[in-house]
Design a protein around this motif. Structure first.
Motif, PDB file in Angstrom:
ATOM      1  N   VAL A   1     -30.015   4.540  40.522  1.00 27.57           N
ATOM      2  CA  VAL A   1     -29.011   4.284  39.356  1.00 27.57           C
ATOM      3  C   VAL A   1     -29.875   5.888  38.226  1.00 27.57           C
ATOM      4  O   VAL A   1     -28.763   5.511  37.512  1.00 27.57           O
TER       5      VAL A   1
ATOM      6  N   VAL B   1     -26.102   7.230  36.271  1.00 27.70           N
ATOM      7  CA  VAL B   1     -26.345   7.000  34.892  1.00 27.70           C
ATOM      8  C   VAL B   1     -25.309   8.076  34.502  1.00 27.70           C
ATOM      9  O   VAL B   1     -24.729   8.776  33.980  1.00 27.70           O
TER      10      VAL B   1
ATOM     11  N   LEU C   1     -20.000   0.762  40.071  1.00 29.94           N
ATOM     12  CA  LEU C   1     -21.127   0.607  39.117  1.00 29.94           C
ATOM     13  C   LEU C   1     -21.784  -0.241  39.065  1.00 29.94           C
ATOM     14  O   LEU C   1     -23.267  -0.765  38.524  1.00 29.94           O
ATOM     15  N   GLY C   2     -21.303  -0.928  38.594  1.00 28.90           N
ATOM     16  CA  GLY C   2     -21.718  -3.308  37.960  1.00 28.90           C
ATOM     17  C   GLY C   2     -22.212  -3.045  39.326  1.00 28.90           C
ATOM     18  O   GLY C   2     -22.891  -4.164  39.165  1.00 28.90           O
TER      19      GLY C   2
ATOM     20  N   LYS D   1     -25.525  -1.926  38.652  1.00 28.34           N
ATOM     21  CA  LYS D   1     -26.036  -2.784  38.024  1.00 28.34           C
ATOM     22  C   LYS D   1     -26.976  -4.408  38.112  1.00 28.34           C
ATOM     23  O   LYS D   1     -28.341  -4.042  38.229  1.00 28.34           O
ATOM     24  N   ASN D   2     -25.666  -4.821  38.780  1.00 29.18           N
ATOM     25  CA  ASN D   2     -26.266  -6.383  39.439  1.00 29.18           C
ATOM     26  C   ASN D   2     -27.517  -5.836  40.421  1.00 29.18           C
ATOM     27  O   ASN D   2     -28.078  -7.182  40.661  1.00 29.18           O
TER      28      ASN D   2
ATOM     29  N   LEU E   1     -30.946  -5.219  38.369  1.00 28.62           N
ATOM     30  CA  LEU E   1     -31.234  -6.437  37.609  1.00 28.62           C
ATOM     31  C   LEU E   1     -31.495  -7.397  38.984  1.00 28.62           C
ATOM     32  O   LEU E   1     -32.612  -7.737  38.031  1.00 28.62           O
TER      33      LEU E   1
ATOM     34  N   THR F   1     -32.204   0.820  35.003  1.00 26.22           N
ATOM     35  CA  THR F   1     -31.773  -0.382  34.503  1.00 26.22           C
ATOM     36  C   THR F   1     -30.535   0.111  33.577  1.00 26.22           C
ATOM     37  O   THR F   1     -29.896  -0.828  32.822  1.00 26.22           O
TER      38      THR F   1
ATOM     39  N   LEU G   1     -28.076   2.141  32.679  1.00 27.71           N
ATOM     40  CA  LEU G   1     -27.003   1.729  33.064  1.00 27.71           C
ATOM     41  C   LEU G   1     -25.827   0.508  32.572  1.00 27.71           C
ATOM     42  O   LEU G   1     -25.378   0.784  32.378  1.00 27.71           O
ATOM     43  N   ILE G   2     -27.370  -0.213  32.368  1.00 30.59           N
ATOM     44  CA  ILE G   2     -25.809  -1.509  31.431  1.00 30.59           C
ATOM     45  C   ILE G   2     -25.820  -1.009  30.281  1.00 30.59           C
ATOM     46  O   ILE G   2     -24.431  -1.151  29.917  1.00 30.59           O
TER      47      ILE G   2
ATOM     48  N   LYS H   1     -22.370  -3.330  26.794  1.00 29.80           N
ATOM     49  CA  LYS H   1     -23.625  -4.094  27.736  1.00 29.80           C
ATOM     50  C   LYS H   1     -23.037  -6.172  27.719  1.00 29.80           C
ATOM     51  O   LYS H   1     -23.678  -6.986  28.505  1.00 29.80           O
TER      52      LYS H   1
ATOM     53  N   ALA I   1     -22.685  -7.060  31.246  1.00 28.97           N
ATOM     54  CA  ALA I   1     -23.927  -7.167  32.334  1.00 28.97           C
ATOM     55  C   ALA I   1     -23.912  -8.524  32.851  1.00 28.97           C
ATOM     56  O   ALA I   1     -23.983  -9.359  32.396  1.00 28.97           O
TER      57      ALA I   1
END
Length: 200
Positions: free
Chosen positions: A144, A148, A162-163, A166-167, A170, A179, A182-183, A188, A191
């Motif tokens: 992560v 970033v 990246l999505g 991110k998931n 999370l 985290t 990254l969001i 946002k 997310a």
């Protein structure tokens, strides 16, 4: 070539060890003309003759012509276009300790050099960690952080990848500051709740 006098300049990017002012040396009686003959780069830069240090050419890596001395030079960073000093003491370390080739030139300021090194390391970490099928929480944190940094520098642009990262973050490390970073990097509004992410 412009001969410069020693003095304070607030516009120079500071070096973490040497500062932002030329450093006078104890070497006396060497003319500016003699300094200019020591290396081609001194003829094309603004120099501070009072900062000259003598070189130990036996420790240098060169083909034909060594650097017989070192002198503080004012340069412009290729990345950020800000002025900085390539210090004589720094050159001595480069060419006699690290054994860089004597014609190597310093084209980035200290701050940009740090950023470039960090980006290179982040790219290496990202390249190795992204291949892991099931990274540990610690490895996911490193991934992560690397993502970033690389995204901020424009190196990593795949929003799909990246999505997914991110998931996964999370789900597995939701409270890790990286985290949240990254969001923020992705926006946002993109997310997803932790239970909607599947894999990296």
């Amino acid at each position: 070539m412009k001969k410069k006098k020693l003095g304070h300049s607030t516009d120079l990017v500071p070096h973490p060890r040497y500062g932002s002012e030329p450093i006078p040396s104890d070497v006396k009686g060497v003319s500016t003309e003699a300094i200019l003959r020591c290396h081609w780069s001194y003829r094309s830069s603004e120099i501070f003759p009072e900062s000259m240090l003598m070189a130990d050419t036996s420790k240098q890596n060169f083909n034909v012509f060594p650097r017989e001395c070192y002198v503080d030079m004012r340069k412009i960073c290729r990345s950020c276009q800000r002025p900085f000093i390539f210090f004589a003491a720094e050159q001595k370390h480069w060419f006699e300790v690290l054994q860089f080739y004597v014609d190597a030139d310093c084209v980035h300021c200290p701050e940009c050099r740090v950023q470039r090194i960090a980006a290179k390391r982040a790219c290496q970490r990202y390249s190795s960690l992204i291949l892991l099928a099931k990274p540990t929480p610690d490895e996911l944190q490193q991934l992560v952080d690397a993502s970033v940094l690389l995204h901020a520098q424009g190196t990593l642009k795949s929003r799909n990848r990246l999505g997914k990262l991110k998931n996964a973050a999370l789900r597995l490390i939701p409270d890790y500051p990286g985290t949240l970073a990254l969001i923020d990097a992705l926006g946002k509004k993109d997310a997803l709740p932790p239970n909607q992410g599947k894999g990296i």
